[in-house]
Each structure stands twice: as structure tokens, then as C-alpha cells.
Design an enzyme around this catalytic site. Structure first.
Site, PDB file in Angstrom:
ATOM      1  N   SER A 256      53.868 -22.621  88.930  1.00  0.00           N
ATOM      2  CA  SER A 256      54.566 -21.415  89.357  1.00  0.00           C
ATOM      3  C   SER A 256      53.815 -20.758  90.516  1.00  0.00           C
ATOM      4  CB  SER A 256      54.753 -20.473  88.166  1.00  0.00           C
ATOM      5  OG  SER A 256      55.699 -19.459  88.461  1.00  0.00           O
TER       6      SER A 256
ATOM      7  N   GLU B  54      64.548 -24.774  84.870  1.00  0.00           N
ATOM      8  CA  GLU B  54      63.573 -23.710  85.137  1.00  0.00           C
ATOM      9  C   GLU B  54      64.025 -22.354  84.603  1.00  0.00           C
ATOM     10  OE1 GLU B  54      60.637 -24.165  86.478  1.00  0.00           O
ATOM     11  OE2 GLU B  54      60.728 -25.899  87.816  1.00  0.00           O
TER      12      GLU B  54
ATOM     13  N   HIS C 285      60.987 -23.494  82.634  1.00  0.00           N
ATOM     14  CA  HIS C 285      59.791 -23.120  83.393  1.00  0.00           C
ATOM     15  C   HIS C 285      58.606 -22.992  82.435  1.00  0.00           C
ATOM     16  CE1 HIS C 285      58.089 -21.483  87.081  1.00  0.00           C
ATOM     17  NE2 HIS C 285      57.576 -20.449  86.431  1.00  0.00           N
TER      18      HIS C 285
END
Length: 539
Positions: free
Chosen positions: A226, A344, A446
Site C-alpha cells: 500500500s 482490493e 487489500h
């Protein structure tokens, strides 16, 4: 002025201006004291357990508070005694409580080392040159630390015979508030990128010290998820970082373009206006927890949410965008992996099962907020295209697929394509393996790849578990990352032959049980979003 925000339930106490590590602290159950290791600043001793030596809270930079707020980092003052390295150091000031209520402080330039090295004549310098894997945490540029249970390096270090490092650095306004155009003062000329310069200093510490922990300073891999991936992409364009790492992995985190100086100045102006401050001296004197209040200003570019903080094209430490108009030439000699997860945005809704019951009208109404000007495309057109591409998808399936493609996946594609065009193709992966959470309804959201790579599948925050399928998936990904760190090539016997990403094939390793190499997975989605340009959030 004491700038510390004492939230630590573990009782970590760092004195103002302290030269180095936490003082004596208790060992964890089952651990023993490690050998003493001499660093360039002084001697340290960690803890040993499970065949791995862990050194936590190693200081790589001096206190960044007080007069040094908004300035580039400097090395710490040396110490003459042996410091215990048993507890994570403070994390950067941030909104919220950090990891498990850890201490938040401007005095946050600490890193952690896990090594399987055997005791040698000089501490842990046992003559073996192990690959070094430096993990840069996520949390955008606003939060997080290297002390998350997900990032515990014990398992990865032991499995791969590698040295693992995690890092804390300045975040949000402390690391990325661009004041150069607001105040005619050379001390803030670099303020928009000091968080990145912290990472450069940490990598210099690795270069200068990691051999004494059994690592090879000539074989350093940076990997991050990220925001960590975005920081790594940015480092690949920073001259100060050249030569400090030799492989790079961005995991669901890309940085195509950074903030420009005019928008960064708009943000800085709103930030100081929110605080009611007009002088630099006042800004430096404000207690650290009060400075965070400036982040509540509405972002002038996005038009919503808190004011964005991130790297800036300041023409000093950063003189070009990382992947615009092409891949930064400086980084082309660094082997690279670029990854994303199939779902995600299923990780951004708090695992609220009501989001699994959207209507088509709700999909169309919600998509623009997810795109948030990254892609300016008619949501009804998007929904109709997805219904044609995937006729079996529910409205919620379409929402998550389209928001993933438009919000973050597009940037990963840009990075991969620019590397391919430059003749330095990356290895690209996509995680399709579904989290067992709630029976698999969240797909591959994610953050799912963090625990799979570290092998921390049962740690707090993991989207995997201790089941056989989780362990098998983790072993595949861990071994691929270890192989990449060792040689620059992620191929192992456990996965199909993984080819670099070239045009027009777009080879992608789809991680699953079993995994497969696929050409241009989700190609129809990619072509749909190629109708419009992508704008990196924060630019």
C-alpha cells in the site's frame, strides 16, 4: 518542550533527546539474550528465540522534534554502553493510537532487525552474506509503523535464511508538509519530502551496519504494501536513494506521479490556516499532538476528506515523477516486482456485509466516490460494461471489481507497462486466493498479501488463518519473495514458470492454490479504463 504522546501500554519510555535505544526491558517468554552487536553508533543486544535474533527499536536517526521539525534527518549521537534492543521504538505522530497503543512521538527514527545468523567472532558477522529484506509499512503517508504483528520478521527470516528489517519514519505533516513556498527559510526547503529522506537514512544505516547482523549490504531488497509500495516507487526516482537497494517490490501500492509544488502549497496553506498559525516559529513550537489538528482541513484538490500529505516534486530531493512520463531511468537497473490483489476495495468497507447487497442504482451512485477523480468516467457506462464482461456478477461484485480497477489497479498497470516499454520488465503478480474470512465472501482484499509473504498467517490483522490452504499459499508467496530477494528472479519449484511482464502479452503470476501464469488477466477491464487518463491521488 516534550512532544511525546504517551499511549504505550507496554510502558516504553523514551527520554527527550535520548541518544539511543530503549533502556533495559524484560525479555519475552522463551527468549534469551542475543549476542552483542556493534553498530556505527554503539553496541546493542536483542533477544533470541526460535533460531532467530531480534533487535527492536534500533535508532538510525536523531530526534526530529523541536528545532529540527520539518528538517532532513541526521544520524544519532553515539553511545558508549550496550543498549538493550528488546522493544519497538516510537512510531511517528499520527491520528489514532498506532499499533496496539504504541508510543507516538516525533522521536521516531527507529528500525527493527531479525536475523538467523550464527554467533561469529564479531557478534553475528558469521561470514554468510544473507539477502536483506527491508519492509516499508503502509498506511498511506499518514499512519502505521514497522511494529505491526503482521510484520514480525521471525518466520520469514528463518524460512529464507534472510535478514529482515522494518522501519519507522515521519508521516503526514511531520514528514510531508511542503512549507518551502510559504516561508522563506532554508530550514524548510526539504520539508515536503523529509519522510522520504528518513527512509534514505534508514537504508544508509542498513548499508553501514547490516553486515554485523549477518546481512549482505550489497543485496538489499525493499518491499512494501500500500503506502509502503508508493514510498518505494518514489525512492526509485530519488537520487539520494541510488545504490542503497538492489531489488524492489511494490505490493498494492504504486506512485505514478507525486504532488506538484503548487497543489502542495495550497494544502500547506490550508493546514496552517486550520491551526490559526502564520509564523514558522509558531508552527515549530506547537505541541505535536496539536499539530495533527491541521490534517482536518478539507483537501483543496480532492474537495473532500482530510488534507493530503505525500511526496512533492520539490526540485531538490525529488526532481521528477516516479513513473511519468516514463519509468524513472535511475530505477531501471533495479529488478522489480509489481503486485496487486484481485479485490482490493473489498478491504476498504470495514467488512460490512451490507456492502454485499448493493443494488445497481447504488453501484452507479457509489462508484464516483471510489474513483475520486483518479479516473473520470461515467459510472453507468462502467456498470454496463462490467455486466457484459461478467454476466454472472452481482451488483456488489461489479462495484468491487470496478472500484478496484479504477482506484488502484490502474496504477500498477502503468508501472508494469512503463517498465516493459523501457526494456526493464518487472515481474507482475495478482493475488486471487480468497481470504477464509466469513467463508470467502471478501475474495482477495487489500492487505491479504502481507501475512502471506511474512508467514504471519495467524497474527492479529491477518486475512489468512492457520489452515492448510493458508499455509500452502503463504509458503508459495514467501518463497517467491525470498527467491527474488536472493537473485532478482522470483521463480521457485512451487509455482509455474514466471516470466517478466512484456507487451503485448502482459504476463502475470496469479497466486492461488494452485497458481498460474496468465497473459493479460482482466484485459477487458484494462481496456475499459484505458478510455480515460489516470490521475494519482494527491497529484
Amino acid at each position: 518542550m516534550d512532544t511525546r504522546h504517551t499511549l504505550d501500554r507496554r510502558g516504553l519510555l523514551l527520554a527527550a533527546g535520548a541518544a539511543a535505544l530503549t533502556p533495559s526491558a524484560g525479555l519475552a517468554a522463551g527468549a534469551a539474550r542475543s549476542p552483542v552487536v556493534a553498530t556505527t553508533a554503539g553496541k546493542v543486544r536483542g533477544a533470541s528465540a526460535e533460531g532467530v535474533h531480534a533487535f527492536k527499536g534500533l535508532r538510525y536517526g536523531a530526534d526530529t522534534g523541536g528545532a529540527r521539525r520539518f528538517m532532513p534527518p541526521i544520524r544519532p549521537q553515539p553511545w558508549s554502553d550496550t543498549k538493550d534492543a528488546l522493544t519497538y521504538g516510537a512510531a511517528s505522530m499520527q491520528t489514532g493510537k498506532g499499533e496496539d497503543g504504541e508510543t507516538l512521538s516525533e522521536d521516531c527514527l527507529f528500525l527493527n532487525v531479525w536475523t538467523p545468523a550464527k554467533t561469529g567472532k564479531k557478534g553475528l558477522a558469521d561470514g554468510v552474506k544473507r539477502p536483506v529484506m527491508v519492509y516499508i509499512h503502509g498506511g498511506a503517508y499518514n499512519g502505521g509503523s514497522g511494529g505491526s504483528p503482521l510484520y514480525d520478521g521471525t518466520g520469514l527470516s528463518k524460512r529464507g535464511d534472510v535478514v529482515v528489517v522494518t522501519v519507522n519514519h515521519r508521516l503526514n505533516a511531520f514528514g510531508y508538509l511542503y512549507l518551502a513556498r510559504l516561508f522563506n527559510d532554508p530550514s524548510v526547503a526539504d520539508s515536503g519530502n523529509v519522510g522520504q529522506l528518513d527512509l534514505v537514512l534508514a537504508l544508509e544505516w542498513v548499508r553501514d551496519n547490516i553486515a554485523t547482523f549477518g546481512g549482505d549490504p550489497g543485496n538489499v531488497t525493499v518491499f512494501g504494501q500500500s503506502g509502503g509500495g508508493g514510498k518505494i516507487a518514489t525512492l526509485m526516482a530519488m537520487p539520494a536513494a541510488k545504490g542503497l537497494f538492489h531489488r524492489a517490490v511494490t505490493m498494492s501500492g504504486q506512485q505514478v506521479t507525486v504532488g506538484g509544488p503548487f497543489n502542495a502549497t495550497k494544502r500547506a496553506q490550508l493546514f496552517v490556516d486550520k491551526l490559526g498559525i502564520s509564523e514558522l516559529a509558531q508552527l515549530r513550537a506547537l505541541p505535536a499532538d496539536q499539530l495533527l489538528n491541521g490534517l482536518k482541513a478539507i483537501d483543496p484538490v480532492a474537495g473532500s476528506g482530510g488534507v493530503y500529505m505525500g511526496p512533492v516534486l520539490d526540485e531538490r530531493s525529488l526532481t521528477r515523477h516516479p513513473f511519468f512520463p516514463d519509468a524513472a531511468p535511475q530505477g531501471l537497473g533495479v529488478p522489480m516486482m509489481v503486485g496487486n490483489t484481485h479485490d482490493e476495495t473489498r478491504g476498504f468497507v470495514g467488512y460490512d456485509k451490507k456492502m454485499l447487497e448493493l443494488t445497481w442504482d447504488e453501484v452507479i451512485a457509489r462508484l464516483p466516490g471510489q474513483f475520486n477523480a483518479r479516473v473520470d468516467i461515467d459510472p453507468a457506462t462502467v456498470a454496463a460494461a462490467y455486466r457484459k464482461i461478467y454476466p454472472d456478477y452481482s451488483p456488489s461484485d461489479v462495484f468491487f471489481a470496478a472500484s478496484t480497477a479504477g482506484r488502484s489497479w490502474k496504477a500498477a498497470i502503468i508501472q508494469a507497462e512503463e517498465r516493459a516499454r523501457a526494456g526493464a520488465p518487472a515481474y507482475v503478480y495478482q493475488v486471487d486466493w480468497r481470504s477464509p474470512r466469513d467463508g470467502g465472501v471478501w475474495g482477495a482484499p487489500h492487505t491479504i498479501d502481507i501475512a502471506l509473504v511474512f508467514g504471519t498467517v495467524t497474527a492479529k490483522g491477518s486475512l489468512a488463518d492457520g489452515g492448510a490452504d493458508s499455509v500452502a499459499m503463504s509458503n508459495q508467496m514467501s518463497d517467491a519473495f525470498i527467491a527474488f530477494a536472493r537473485t532478482g528472479n522470483p521463480n521457485t519449484a512451487a509455482i509455474p514458470a514466471w516470466e517478466p511482464y512484456t507487451l503485448p502479452r502482459r504476463q502475470t503470476m496469479v497466486f492461488n492454490t494452485p497458481s498460474k501464469l496468465a497473459d493479460d488477466p482482466r484485459g477487458a477491464e484494462r481496456e475499459l479504463f484505458n478510455k480515460v487518463p489516470f490521475t494519482q491521488f494527491g497529484t
